[in-house]
Design an enzyme around this catalytic site. Sequence first.
Site, PDB file in Angstrom:
ATOM      1  N   ARG A 163      -3.643  -4.212  14.538  1.00 38.54           N
ATOM      2  CA  ARG A 163      -3.808  -3.363  13.371  1.00 38.54           C
ATOM      3  C   ARG A 163      -4.632  -2.125  13.742  1.00 38.54           C
ATOM      4  O   ARG A 163      -5.539  -2.206  14.588  1.00 38.54           O
ATOM      5  CB  ARG A 163      -4.555  -4.181  12.319  1.00 38.54           C
ATOM      6  CG  ARG A 163      -4.835  -3.504  11.005  1.00 38.54           C
ATOM      7  CD  ARG A 163      -3.599  -3.271  10.229  1.00 38.54           C
ATOM      8  NE  ARG A 163      -3.848  -3.057   8.811  1.00 38.54           N
ATOM      9  CZ  ARG A 163      -2.933  -2.573   7.992  1.00 38.54           C
ATOM     10  NH1 ARG A 163      -1.720  -2.258   8.434  1.00 38.54           N
ATOM     11  NH2 ARG A 163      -3.194  -2.420   6.711  1.00 38.54           N
ATOM     12  N   THR A 220       7.902   0.035   6.559  1.00 37.41           N
ATOM     13  CA  THR A 220       7.387  -0.760   7.662  1.00 37.41           C
ATOM     14  C   THR A 220       8.619  -1.331   8.337  1.00 37.41           C
ATOM     15  O   THR A 220       9.727  -1.139   7.862  1.00 37.41           O
ATOM     16  CB  THR A 220       6.471  -1.845   7.072  1.00 37.41           C
ATOM     17  OG1 THR A 220       5.356  -1.180   6.507  1.00 37.41           O
ATOM     18  CG2 THR A 220       6.013  -2.877   8.054  1.00 37.41           C
ATOM     19  N   THR A 273       4.051  -1.119  11.586  1.00 33.50           N
ATOM     20  CA  THR A 273       4.162  -0.051  10.588  1.00 33.50           C
ATOM     21  C   THR A 273       3.380   1.201  10.944  1.00 33.50           C
ATOM     22  O   THR A 273       2.450   1.163  11.748  1.00 33.50           O
ATOM     23  CB  THR A 273       3.647  -0.575   9.229  1.00 33.50           C
ATOM     24  OG1 THR A 273       3.983   0.357   8.210  1.00 33.50           O
ATOM     25  CG2 THR A 273       2.137  -0.789   9.218  1.00 33.50           C
ATOM     26  N   SER A 323      -4.154  -5.657   5.093  1.00 34.41           N
ATOM     27  CA  SER A 323      -2.708  -5.475   5.145  1.00 34.41           C
ATOM     28  C   SER A 323      -2.004  -6.522   4.295  1.00 34.41           C
ATOM     29  O   SER A 323      -2.594  -7.545   3.936  1.00 34.41           O
ATOM     30  CB  SER A 323      -2.257  -5.616   6.603  1.00 34.41           C
ATOM     31  OG  SER A 323      -0.853  -5.653   6.686  1.00 34.41           O
TER      32      SER A 323
END
Length: 564
Positions: A101, A374, A392, A445
């Site tokens: 992430r 995404t 994404t 997320s």
Amino acid sequence: MKNIIFLLIVSSLFIQCKQEIKQPKEKQFGLIADSAMVVSARIEASNIGVAIMEQGGNAFDATIATSLALVVTYPFAGNIGGGGFMVYRLNDGNTGALDYREKAPIAATRDMYLDAEGKVIEGKSTLGAMAVGVPGTVAGLFEIHRKFGTIPFEKLIQPAIDLAEKGVVVTEKQAKRLARYRTFFKEANNRKIFLDTVWQAGDTIKYMALAETLKRIRDQGRDDFYKGATADIMVDYIKQLGGIITKEDLAKYESKWRDPISFSYDGNKIISMSPPSSGGICIAQILKSIESYNIEQYKHNSTEYIQLITEAERRAYADRAHFLGDPDFVDIPVDSLIGESYLTSRMANFNWNKATASSSILHGTINVYESNETTHYSIIDKFGNAVSVTTTLNGAYGSKVYVEKGGFFLNNEMDDLSVKPGVPNMFGLIGAEANAIAPEKRMLSSMTPTIVEKNGKLKMVLGSPGGSTIITSVMQNILNVLEYDMTMQESVSKPRFHHQWLPDDIKFEPLFDTLTFAPLRKLGYKIDQSNSPVIGKVDAILVLPDGKLEGGADPRGDDKAAGF
Ligand code: DON
């Protein structure tokens, strides 16, 4: 005589009718493969992943090749300038998860998107260089390779380089998307490739700058992106556009192995993404909340079905807003949140005769979100390893900042942090303290790459784009297969609905049967069919009883399965 003929006709019709009733409707299967499969947003990417496995590579090799191919074929969401999550299950049953992430830059501050009066500055967290989080994808792919790769990285990246140089044909859907985002590209100072030409379906786009970047990554490795020439190009450009990401931010970035969220549902084991994604916890909360209701007694997508699921979703998303954030910054009571006694108590005030008002759970008012910016892909290899990846740039083409010299888009993931408590993000999601902005924090997320296991055997690999709707899209597909015995293709094609606590309405896809609306309205549910042309875009693989693999490629996009 007339009577006899009439009787004969009626009885033959009756028999025919009975036969029709007796004969189950023929099942619609997606692509079937013997042993290996990739389902992704573009056929070129699926084919590249499969080719790697044909050369003897495993699902992780295919993950790297597919992911890099999506950067070229699906710039809408495929990325090196974004981040993602991988959940895996090895053929020996071991499971794990990788978090790559994005992170907030070191210079990020809690109020960076507010003006002097404390009001949110519109667009600052979504468009342009200030919206960009420190990208994690390249680190993630190298980490996957370090741990599980069997084919040299250079060979896994080469098909993407070749594709970038040869060019990729624009699909109709892609042409429409590029047209829709033109004005934003302009605002984000992205002039060349997507602005100088109005691309039509059938045109071929060559990505020469991207090819050069991929070659540098091939030759210099991960360091090119985080410390080398690509890092310089990126940081210079971000600075020029007024952003705050520095070379120190890039140099410090690390992906992290996490324990996935695992739980049982109706005799199946579900393995999904842990924080900083809310996906695994939310899907566990929703499924565990409805588990005792014996779902199959309700017709699929009937009033009762929608009602029960909506009430579970409402409560799960309310918890999401309050409890969830980056686990390196906040303590998350995971076991309690997905524990049976807690969930039973959460559902205790559910009433079949009346919708629970979200305001009675917590308060807030919102506008709306939508779409599928995404991308998710599912992979199974011939060795029986399974990989589920959702990645994404956040919004469509991320921040719309296209690093011209590098040939790639940068994310606008900063908007997934809570820009101001109580103020919804682009998906209408509200955040609180747990997801407040802090230097180097990962943003919460909804991405939910998931794997399902039955009796100790791999059963399903699935996931979806769709922001806040990812969780509920994945959840509905799990139920479609486990409770309603749909094929994977039937399941991903079915119309979907979504509730996320706030706004307090149920969103339905346009193809959803409107017959359910009147009874739901009568019970006090608000219906919204206006803002949700599609909810999620699920790419999934089902292991059939004979061990073959069935691909479910979502018809809402250009998604396709490939396999052998
Ligand atoms: O991580 C998240 O939850 C979002 N950044 C995902 C964005 C997304 O799915 C975009 N598609 N609608």
